[in-house]
Design a protein around this motif. Structure first.
Motif, PDB file in Angstrom:
ATOM      1  N   THR A 386       1.006  -1.230  -0.010  1.00 59.32           N
ATOM      2  CA  THR A 386       0.051  -0.006   0.002  1.00 59.32           C
ATOM      3  C   THR A 386       0.982   1.418   0.011  1.00 59.32           C
ATOM      4  OG1 THR A 386      -0.115   0.236   2.451  1.00 59.32           O
ATOM      5  CG2 THR A 386      -1.749  -1.181   1.356  1.00 59.32           C
ATOM      6  N   HIS A 388       2.290   4.899  -0.749  1.00 61.24           N
ATOM      7  CA  HIS A 388       2.088   6.244  -1.296  1.00 61.24           C
ATOM      8  C   HIS A 388       2.770   6.738  -2.371  1.00 61.24           C
ATOM      9  CE1 HIS A 388       5.204   8.323   0.989  1.00 61.24           C
ATOM     10  NE2 HIS A 388       4.567   8.200   2.178  1.00 61.24           N
ATOM     11  N   LYS A 425      -1.744   4.584  -3.504  1.00 56.78           N
ATOM     12  CA  LYS A 425      -2.563   5.587  -2.793  1.00 56.78           C
ATOM     13  C   LYS A 425      -2.327   6.845  -3.410  1.00 56.78           C
ATOM     14  CE  LYS A 425      -0.860   4.605   1.273  1.00 56.78           C
ATOM     15  NZ  LYS A 425      -0.634   4.374   2.819  1.00 56.78           N
ATOM     16  N   SER A 429      -6.970   6.668  -5.905  1.00 54.56           N
ATOM     17  CA  SER A 429      -6.035   5.622  -5.843  1.00 54.56           C
ATOM     18  C   SER A 429      -6.459   4.410  -6.643  1.00 54.56           C
ATOM     19  CB  SER A 429      -6.429   4.986  -4.261  1.00 54.56           C
ATOM     20  OG  SER A 429      -5.910   6.041  -3.269  1.00 54.56           O
ATOM     21  N   THR A 479     -10.722   1.015   0.202  1.00 55.22           N
ATOM     22  CA  THR A 479     -10.463   2.181  -0.456  1.00 55.22           C
ATOM     23  C   THR A 479     -11.594   3.121  -0.254  1.00 55.22           C
ATOM     24  OG1 THR A 479      -9.189   0.916  -1.991  1.00 55.22           O
ATOM     25  CG2 THR A 479      -8.851   3.322  -2.367  1.00 55.22           C
TER      26      THR A 479
END
Ligand SMILES: NC(=O)C1=CN([C@@H]2O[C@H](COP(=O)(O)OP(=O)(O)OC[C@H]3O[C@@H](n4cnc5c(N)ncnc54)[C@H](O)[C@@H]3O)[C@@H](O)[C@H]2O)[C@@H](O)CC1
Ligand SMILES: Nc1ncnc2c1ncn2[C@@H]1O[C@H](COP(=O)(O)OP(=O)(O)O)[C@@H](O)[C@H]1O
Ligand SMILES: [K+]
Length: 517
Positions: A386, A388, A425, A429, A479
């Motif tokens: 996950t 960013h 993300k 996303s 999400t």
């Protein structure tokens, strides 16, 4: 709901025209009619409406819109942006009808930008049918000046974009020059990739996809591999079922490994999000030096204090963990963990201890695992990363700008390459799977831009996995719920005021809402 790019839209339109036999001019009539349906719901009868039309099929839609609005009694003016002899095909059919009926028409070539700006200022509603998915490169003169004039006067007006705001690339969302800042975009068949990429989201306003008799099943007939947009209906089907006679073992046991002396809150947010979204049991494994604080904040979780050095989990924690790993269904690793000394070695040992547990990797665990990606796909349990955009850049040894410019391509390549699930993300996303299925989340805004927000999401993903959601379902639901929680909590507390605590509350409210619908 699928998401298409320029070429795929063309293929679907052409298939309808050439293989199904529905003429393009009919599709155009349908398109214009659907835009008018939207406008008439929001605009009182006395509204002044200016339709700006270009030379292509997007302009063709504009001719239909102007005619139909006129017939409904609106004070409408069509302004043709280009020389009329450039209009061809279906658009020409509808232009000729407009001219034959002698409806109100202004030729931009016979007027000045000042006159047009005056008309723009006078209008209540501006319909942007200048350029659609046929855009190539930055909008050229003088159309760029018209667009900038519309944007300058936009404050008190309804700006409705036909299919896509002029100047936004349907494939990439990039705006290379000027582009219309729409308040509403009425798009045909399905949303365009550019709505969710690069600058696209800043320009499209609220969007709605409408049917124009181009069947979406064309996508399957043409074997197009299209991403999908996350919708409420999809999420409804993705929330794990809860048998009334279940017990805590039924709903899975999540282990959260994280925390360090500088980041005490992160693993707490992850654990709380997991519990508040239905996990049966949550164990929090943290460095023993922060144990008293974590314990006092988190009575509802089980706790596993791990040996530490200087506030970071140390190497001997592996032994402590490995004796118990089989107890857990899903492990979320990383929130607040920090870059533990000799962390890469730590991670390599940890991975070797795993059996069939599912793994959610976040935050600094992503950094520490970056050289072991090739091994991740061989694990027995599902693996979800996950990152960013900053973390993704580190995984790929590139920079954030490159990641942001190619989010969709990166997601599409990365997950199949390493045989894992990816949640990239950010604003819009992207989820991708080892089988190269892709979903984009259209929800959420800056209320989520606060430290701890990602930790909450990690807990939610782990919780849904532990409740036996398939990984793609867990990611779709997590999400959406996380982003919607940000939106609804912002309505109560302002976009400034939402913290991870409100997000956790918002998530359970959202689960309640969606389950009740
Ligand atoms: N039959 C179909 O294919 C249908 C198409 N539809 C509409 O058609 C649109 C696509 O139509 P087109 O492919 O004709 O493309 P557009 O209408 O987007 O634009 C094509 C025209 O814009 C000019 N142009 C491109 N880039 C430019 C730039 N940077 N600066 C200035 N001028 C530029 C080109 O020279 C060309 O004349 C869709 O967005 C949709 O609105 C709908 O009517 C539904 C049916
Ligand atoms: N402007 C935004 N629009 C939509 N989602 C956002 C926005 N800002 C942040 N988010 C979401 O909030 C979360 C932030 O995660 P992350 O950056 O890992 O935060 P942290 O590490 O502080 O917990 C991600 O899910 C991201 O998609
Ligand atoms: K447009």
């Amino acid at each position: 709901m699928y998401i298409a790019g320029q070429k795929e839209m063309q293929q679907m339109d052409h298939y309808t025209i050439n293989n199904l036999g529905l003429p393009g001019s009919v599709l155009m009539e349908n398109a214009g009619a659907k835009v008018v349906d939207e406008i008439k719901h929001e605009s009182p009868k006395q509204s002044k409406i200016l339709v700006l039309a270009g030379s292509g099929n997007n302009g063709g839609d504009g001719f239909v819109v102007a005619r139909r609005l006129f017939d409904l009694g609106y004070d409408v003016l069509l302004c043709l942006m280009v020389n009329p002899d450039r209009i061809k095909g279906d658009a020409k059919i509808h232009f000729d009808v407009y001219v034959n009926r002698k409806l109100p028409l202004l030729y931009f070539s016979e007027t000045s930008i000042d006159t047009l700006t005056y008309k723009i200022k006078q209008a209540d509603v501006i319909v942007d049918a200048i350029l659609g998915t046929g855009l190539h490169g930055p909008v050229r003169k003088p159309l760029n000046e018209v667009i900038s004039s519309v944007n300058e006067c936009a404050d008190d007006k309804m700006i409705v974009a036909v299919d896509i705001p002029s100047g936004v690339s349907g494939d990439t969302g990039k705006v290379e020059g000027e582009a219309i800042k729409a308040k509403k975009t009425i798009t045909f068949v399905c949303p365009k990739k550019g709505f969710f990429l690069n600058q696209g989201p800043e320009y499209i306003g609220d969007w709605k996809a409408v049917d124009i008799s181009v069947p979406i099943s064309n996508a399957e007939k043409l074997e197009l591999d299209l991403p999908s947009v996350i919708t409420k209906e999809l999420v409804k089907d993705s929330i794990p079922a809860r048998p009334a006679n279940g017990h805590k073992g039924t709903f899975g046991h999540v282990l959260v490994i994280g925390g360090s002396s500088s980041f005490i809150g992160a693993p707490i947010f992850t654990a709380k999000a997991a519990l508040h979204s239905g996990a049966g049991l949550v164990t929090l494994a943290i460095p023993e030096s922060i144990y008293p604080i974590v314990a006092s904040q988190n009575p509802e979780s089980l706790l596993m204090p791990l040996p530490d050095d200087h506030g970071y989990i140390n190497q001997s924690a592996i032994d402590r963990l490995s004796n118990q790993l089989e107890t857990f269904d899903t492990i979320a690793i990383g929130p607040g963990m920090g870059r533990i000394p000799n962390g890469e070695q730590w991670m390599a040992s940890f991975i070797r201890k795993l059996d069939n547990q599912q793994l959610v990797v976040d935050a600094d665990a992503l950094f520490l695992l970056r050289h072991h990606l090739d091994n991740m796909g061989n694990l027995k349990g599902n693996v979800v990363l996950t990152p960013h955009p900053g973390e993704m850049a580190r995984l790929l040894n590139t920079n954030v700008q490159e990641v942001e410019e190619s989010r969709l391509d990166i997601a599409a390549t990365f997950a199949p390459k390493y045989n894992l699930y990816l949640l990239l993300k950010g604003h819009r996303s992207i989820i991708s799977t080892p089988e190269n299925e892709i979903w984009i989340n259209p929800y959420g805004h800056d209320a989520l831009s606060k430290g701890g927000s990602g930790d909450v999401l990690t807990g939610l993903v782990a919780s849904l996995l532990a409740q036996e959601s398939k990984p793609q379902n867990a990611l779709i639901a997590a999400t959406y719920l996380h982003a919607k929680a940000g939106e609804t909590q912002a309505e109560k507390w302002s976009r400034h005021g939402v913290t991870p605590w409100e997000l956790i509350t918002g998530i359970k409210e959202e689960i309640n809402r969606i389950s009740g619908d």
